[in-house]
Design a protein around this motif. Structure first.
Motif, PDB file in Angstrom:
ATOM      1  N   GLY A 189      42.225  42.296  47.356  1.00  0.00           N
ATOM      2  CA  GLY A 189      41.315  43.293  46.792  1.00  0.00           C
ATOM      3  C   GLY A 189      41.585  44.690  47.334  1.00  0.00           C
ATOM      4  O   GLY A 189      41.594  45.667  46.583  1.00  0.00           O
ATOM      5  N   HIS A 190      41.841  44.786  48.631  1.00  0.00           N
ATOM      6  CA  HIS A 190      42.154  46.094  49.231  1.00  0.00           C
ATOM      7  C   HIS A 190      43.479  46.629  48.702  1.00  0.00           C
ATOM      8  O   HIS A 190      43.605  47.829  48.444  1.00  0.00           O
ATOM      9  N   HIS A 193      44.727  45.990  45.764  1.00  0.00           N
ATOM     10  CA  HIS A 193      44.464  46.405  44.383  1.00  0.00           C
ATOM     11  C   HIS A 193      43.781  47.776  44.345  1.00  0.00           C
ATOM     12  O   HIS A 193      44.179  48.658  43.573  1.00  0.00           O
ATOM     13  N   LEU A 194      42.761  47.961  45.178  1.00  0.00           N
ATOM     14  CA  LEU A 194      42.061  49.247  45.215  1.00  0.00           C
ATOM     15  C   LEU A 194      42.987  50.380  45.649  1.00  0.00           C
ATOM     16  O   LEU A 194      42.936  51.476  45.085  1.00  0.00           O
ATOM     17  N   LEU A 212      45.055  51.302  42.704  1.00  0.00           N
ATOM     18  CA  LEU A 212      44.295  52.082  41.721  1.00  0.00           C
ATOM     19  C   LEU A 212      44.133  53.534  42.159  1.00  0.00           C
ATOM     20  O   LEU A 212      44.135  54.445  41.330  1.00  0.00           O
ATOM     21  N   ARG A 213      43.998  53.746  43.462  1.00  0.00           N
ATOM     22  CA  ARG A 213      43.817  55.100  43.996  1.00  0.00           C
ATOM     23  C   ARG A 213      45.143  55.831  44.202  1.00  0.00           C
ATOM     24  O   ARG A 213      45.151  57.007  44.548  1.00  0.00           O
ATOM     25  N   SER A 262      41.646  47.980  57.433  1.00  0.00           N
ATOM     26  CA  SER A 262      40.650  47.909  56.365  1.00  0.00           C
ATOM     27  C   SER A 262      39.904  46.578  56.346  1.00  0.00           C
ATOM     28  O   SER A 262      38.779  46.510  55.855  1.00  0.00           O
ATOM     29  N   ARG A 293      29.011  55.426  43.604  1.00  0.00           N
ATOM     30  CA  ARG A 293      29.925  56.109  44.535  1.00  0.00           C
ATOM     31  C   ARG A 293      29.201  56.511  45.812  1.00  0.00           C
ATOM     32  O   ARG A 293      29.739  56.362  46.913  1.00  0.00           O
TER      33      ARG A 293
END
Length: 168
Positions: free
Chosen positions: A52-53, A55-56, A59-60, A72, A148
């Motif tokens: 998941g980290h 993937h994020l 995306l960023r 993380s 956010r």
């Protein structure tokens, strides 16, 4: 004249007070969904968290190194090495040399891992997106702004808690 506080559907609790409980319930359900994914694919919960980290970060557009991944998800160097070996051995991640510093490795999701995750989590993402039907664009913008803010607040409080426990 003072405005009455907004209450939950039962009229028993101010709406702002129910938000943390609803977030906890959502977190539990998302955790359960991730656990189903982990079980289906023979992964540990830490594996899913790491993926998941990654993937994020993707995306960023942020690079992810073994040390930044370890930080993380709060893993020791030996645990991170074992995690990365396991994920790489299963074909979920790939390591590439950093073009700016060949001594450093960059981590990324393998295409097959993206496909597996998309097949499983895609329907959930689609359903969550569908749950926004009936909200105006303005209302969705408020939800996004609040999410956010809640993420930033949670991250800050978690960092404070980690700092306090490290000093204990």
């Amino acid at each position: 004249m003072a405005q009455e506080p907004v209450h939950d559907a039962a009229g028993t609790e101010p709406a702002s007070g129910i938000v943390p409980a609803l977030l906890q319930e959502l977190s539990v359900e998302l955790g359960r969904f991730s656990s189903i994914f982990a079980q289906r694919h023979g992964l540990h919960s830490t594996d899913v968290e790491a993926l998941g980290h990654l993937h994020l970060a993707s995306l960023r557009g942020e690079p992810m190194t073994p040390s930044s991944l370890a930080a993380s998800i709060d893993l020791s160097p030996p645990a991170t090495t074992a995690l990365l070996r396991r994920l790489e051995g299963n074909g979920h991640i790939e390591r590439t040399p950093d073009p700016a510093d060949g001594r450093r490795q960059l981590l990324g999701l393998h295409d097959s891992a993206r496909e597996i995750a998309s097949d499983f989590f895609g329907p959930l993402a689609f359903a969550i997106e569908g749950s926004l039907e009936g909200f105006t664009d303005t209302e969705v913008a408020v939800i996004v702004r609040w999410l956010r803010s809640a993420i930033d607040t949670t991250r800050s409080v978690a960092e404070d808690a980690a700092t306090r426990s490290a000093g204990a």
